[in-house]
Motif scaffolding. Structure first.
Motif, short mmCIF file in Angstrom:
data_model
loop_
_atom_site.label_atom_id
_atom_site.label_comp_id
_atom_site.label_asym_id
_atom_site.label_seq_id
_atom_site.Cartn_x
_atom_site.Cartn_y
_atom_site.Cartn_z
N UNK A 33 0.84 -1.21 0.00
CA UNK A 33 0.00 0.00 0.00
C UNK A 33 0.87 1.25 0.00
N UNK A 34 1.94 1.20 0.80
CA UNK A 34 2.84 2.35 0.85
C UNK A 34 3.55 2.55 -0.49
N UNK A 35 3.93 1.44 -1.16
CA UNK A 35 4.62 1.55 -2.45
C UNK A 35 3.70 2.10 -3.54
N UNK A 36 2.38 1.94 -3.34
CA UNK A 36 1.42 2.52 -4.28
C UNK A 36 1.05 3.95 -3.90
N UNK A 37 1.72 4.48 -2.90
CA UNK A 37 1.50 5.85 -2.40
C UNK A 37 0.09 6.05 -1.84
N UNK A 38 -0.46 4.99 -1.27
CA UNK A 38 -1.76 5.13 -0.62
C UNK A 38 -1.56 5.79 0.73
N UNK A 39 -2.44 6.72 1.06
CA UNK A 39 -2.39 7.37 2.36
C UNK A 39 -2.97 6.47 3.44
N UNK A 40 -3.09 7.02 4.61
CA UNK A 40 -3.58 6.25 5.75
C UNK A 40 -4.98 5.71 5.56
N UNK A 41 -5.92 6.58 5.20
CA UNK A 41 -7.32 6.14 5.05
C UNK A 41 -7.48 5.13 3.92
N UNK A 42 -6.95 5.38 2.72
CA UNK A 42 -7.11 4.37 1.66
C UNK A 42 -6.44 3.04 2.00
N UNK A 43 -5.31 3.09 2.69
CA UNK A 43 -4.64 1.85 3.08
C UNK A 43 -5.55 1.04 3.99
#
Length: 169
Positions: free
Chosen positions: A72-82
């Motif tokens: 999720x972090x590698x896809x640049x998802x923020x806290x809420x979307x993760x």
């Protein structure tokens, strides 16, 4: 953090009956806070079940592999979307069986509420069996009612598990 851990450990490691009696009888003596039987029962069940559900949720979230968080972090998802799209859907699938068991335990735990005269199924059964002098029949009917509700909960959670099962392509 230590307050939450203390709360969870206290209410998970103490029998519901002890919690119920303590909240209804001892709490008013120590604090002056008075509750009626319904409020005492609701507080005891909420604290008891809440402590178990908190642990179920914690375990479900901790069961998510580290790679999911990293992905999720590698896809640049923020806290809420993760949380919304990666972590919680997977954790929910893992939590369902334990939540089903907790729901059925809650159903069965309501019978303890009769100890403080809450008019739930066991209290009503006791009154009727005393009035009719037929305790075996009345308690058998109560057992069947508990069984039916238990089966309904099991079926509902089985449907949820099928609905949210992982699909491989």
């Amino acid at each position: 953090r230590w307050v939450v851990v203390a709360f969870i450990e206290t209410f998970r490691n103490m029998p519901l009956l002890v919690q119920l009696v303590w909240i209804h009888f001892a709490l008013p003596a120590f604090s002056g806070i008075r509750t009626d039987v319904f409020e005492s029962g609701l507080i005891a069940l909420t604290f008891n079940v809440g402590s178990y559900v908190a642990e179920i949720i914690r375990a479900g979230i901790e069961a998510i592999p580290k790679g999911q968080w990293e992905g999720a972090r590698s896809l640049s998802l923020g806290g809420y979307p993760t949380w919304r799209y990666v972590i919680l859907p997977q954790a929910f699938r893992m939590m369902l069986p334990a939540l089903a068991n907790m729901t059925i335990s809650l159903l069965k735990g309501t019978s303890i509420l009769s100890i403080i005269s809450i008019a739930e199924l066991m209290r009503a059964t006791t009154r009727i069996s005393t009035h009719t002098a037929r305790p075996v029949e009345m308690f058998t009917i109560a057992a069947v009612i508990y069984f039916i509700f238990g089966i309904l909960f099991v079926r509902a959670f089985a449907w949820l598990e099928r609905r949210y099962e992982l699909r491989t392509f």
